[in-house]
Design a protein around this motif. Structure first.
Motif, PDB file in Angstrom:
ATOM      1  N   CYS A  45      34.156  43.425  27.858  1.00  0.00           N
ATOM      2  CA  CYS A  45      34.709  43.958  29.107  1.00  0.00           C
ATOM      3  C   CYS A  45      34.812  42.848  30.153  1.00  0.00           C
ATOM      4  O   CYS A  45      35.853  42.658  30.773  1.00  0.00           O
ATOM      5  N   VAL A  46      33.718  42.100  30.328  1.00  0.00           N
ATOM      6  CA  VAL A  46      33.693  41.027  31.325  1.00  0.00           C
ATOM      7  C   VAL A  46      34.711  39.938  30.975  1.00  0.00           C
ATOM      8  O   VAL A  46      35.373  39.381  31.849  1.00  0.00           O
ATOM      9  N   GLU A  47      34.853  39.670  29.676  1.00  0.00           N
ATOM     10  CA  GLU A  47      35.811  38.658  29.227  1.00  0.00           C
ATOM     11  C   GLU A  47      37.240  39.003  29.648  1.00  0.00           C
ATOM     12  O   GLU A  47      38.037  38.114  29.938  1.00  0.00           O
ATOM     13  N   ALA A  48      37.551  40.290  29.681  1.00  0.00           N
ATOM     14  CA  ALA A  48      38.897  40.739  30.021  1.00  0.00           C
ATOM     15  C   ALA A  48      39.108  40.889  31.530  1.00  0.00           C
ATOM     16  O   ALA A  48      40.233  41.132  31.972  1.00  0.00           O
ATOM     17  N   CYS A  49      38.064  40.724  32.325  1.00  0.00           N
ATOM     18  CA  CYS A  49      38.166  40.941  33.768  1.00  0.00           C
ATOM     19  C   CYS A  49      38.865  39.781  34.483  1.00  0.00           C
ATOM     20  O   CYS A  49      38.765  38.627  34.068  1.00  0.00           O
ATOM     21  N   THR A  50      39.512  40.147  35.580  1.00  0.00           N
ATOM     22  CA  THR A  50      40.166  39.148  36.432  1.00  0.00           C
ATOM     23  C   THR A  50      39.657  39.193  37.864  1.00  0.00           C
ATOM     24  O   THR A  50      40.051  38.360  38.670  1.00  0.00           O
ATOM     25  N   ASP A  51      38.806  40.173  38.187  1.00  0.00           N
ATOM     26  CA  ASP A  51      38.261  40.257  39.549  1.00  0.00           C
ATOM     27  C   ASP A  51      36.857  40.852  39.535  1.00  0.00           C
ATOM     28  O   ASP A  51      36.385  41.334  38.513  1.00  0.00           O
ATOM     29  N   SER A  52      36.214  40.790  40.676  1.00  0.00           N
ATOM     30  CA  SER A  52      34.821  41.251  40.763  1.00  0.00           C
ATOM     31  C   SER A  52      34.695  42.766  40.626  1.00  0.00           C
ATOM     32  O   SER A  52      33.672  43.262  40.153  1.00  0.00           O
ATOM     33  N   ALA A  53      35.713  43.509  41.018  1.00  0.00           N
ATOM     34  CA  ALA A  53      35.666  44.970  40.878  1.00  0.00           C
ATOM     35  C   ALA A  53      35.607  45.356  39.401  1.00  0.00           C
ATOM     36  O   ALA A  53      34.900  46.296  39.022  1.00  0.00           O
ATOM     37  N   CYS A  54      36.303  44.614  38.582  1.00  0.00           N
ATOM     38  CA  CYS A  54      36.297  44.865  37.140  1.00  0.00           C
ATOM     39  C   CYS A  54      34.902  44.587  36.564  1.00  0.00           C
ATOM     40  O   CYS A  54      34.386  45.358  35.766  1.00  0.00           O
ATOM     41  N   VAL A  55      34.295  43.485  36.978  1.00  0.00           N
ATOM     42  CA  VAL A  55      32.957  43.131  36.508  1.00  0.00           C
ATOM     43  C   VAL A  55      31.952  44.202  36.932  1.00  0.00           C
ATOM     44  O   VAL A  55      31.067  44.584  36.153  1.00  0.00           O
ATOM     45  N   THR A  56      32.100  44.703  38.141  1.00  0.00           N
ATOM     46  CA  THR A  56      31.229  45.778  38.619  1.00  0.00           C
ATOM     47  C   THR A  56      31.381  47.023  37.756  1.00  0.00           C
ATOM     48  O   THR A  56      30.393  47.674  37.412  1.00  0.00           O
ATOM     49  N   GLN A  57      32.608  47.353  37.383  1.00  0.00           N
ATOM     50  CA  GLN A  57      32.844  48.512  36.515  1.00  0.00           C
ATOM     51  C   GLN A  57      32.238  48.279  35.132  1.00  0.00           C
ATOM     52  O   GLN A  57      31.659  49.188  34.541  1.00  0.00           O
ATOM     53  N   CYS A  58      32.337  47.052  34.627  1.00  0.00           N
ATOM     54  CA  CYS A  58      31.717  46.736  33.333  1.00  0.00           C
ATOM     55  C   CYS A  58      30.209  46.941  33.403  1.00  0.00           C
ATOM     56  O   CYS A  58      29.602  47.493  32.477  1.00  0.00           O
ATOM     57  N   ARG A  59      29.596  46.532  34.502  1.00  0.00           N
ATOM     58  CA  ARG A  59      28.152  46.689  34.681  1.00  0.00           C
ATOM     59  C   ARG A  59      27.777  48.168  34.753  1.00  0.00           C
ATOM     60  O   ARG A  59      26.775  48.595  34.180  1.00  0.00           O
ATOM     61  N   THR A  60      28.589  48.947  35.433  1.00  0.00           N
ATOM     62  CA  THR A  60      28.360  50.392  35.526  1.00  0.00           C
ATOM     63  C   THR A  60      28.445  51.032  34.142  1.00  0.00           C
ATOM     64  O   THR A  60      27.608  51.858  33.779  1.00  0.00           O
ATOM     65  N   ASP A  61      29.454  50.634  33.375  1.00  0.00           N
ATOM     66  CA  ASP A  61      29.609  51.160  32.020  1.00  0.00           C
ATOM     67  C   ASP A  61      28.425  50.759  31.144  1.00  0.00           C
ATOM     68  O   ASP A  61      27.941  51.544  30.339  1.00  0.00           O
ATOM     69  N   TRP A  62      27.953  49.517  31.281  1.00  0.00           N
ATOM     70  CA  TRP A  62      26.806  49.050  30.512  1.00  0.00           C
ATOM     71  C   TRP A  62      25.560  49.868  30.863  1.00  0.00           C
ATOM     72  O   TRP A  62      24.825  50.279  29.972  1.00  0.00           O
TER      73      TRP A  62
END
Length: 73
Positions: A45-62
């Protein structure tokens, strides 16, 4: 005629109640994921991210995954 309507109404209510009780809790029947899949999913998920909001969503999913995962896999 009134008795027939009451009978049909009772049948509809009974069928509705049977369906409702048969489906209650079915969402809990899903097997827990392996905890290792949470980490793998987070990494991809993090590998596919382009912004911090995406990384935050990946962390929430984790977090969601890790709270429900099974260590016995």
């Amino acid at each position: 005629m009134k008795m027939l309507k009451m009978g049909l109404l009772g049948l509809m209510l009974g069928a509705g109640a049977a369906f409702a009780t048969a489906t209650v809790g079915s969402e809990e029947a899903v097997a827990a994921p392996c905890c290792s899949s949470c980490d793998e999913g987070y990494a991809s998920c993090v590998e596919a991210c382009t912004d911090s909001a995406c990384v935050t969503q990946c962390r929430t999913d984790w977090n969601w995954c890790f709270r429900r995962c099974s260590f016995s896999c």
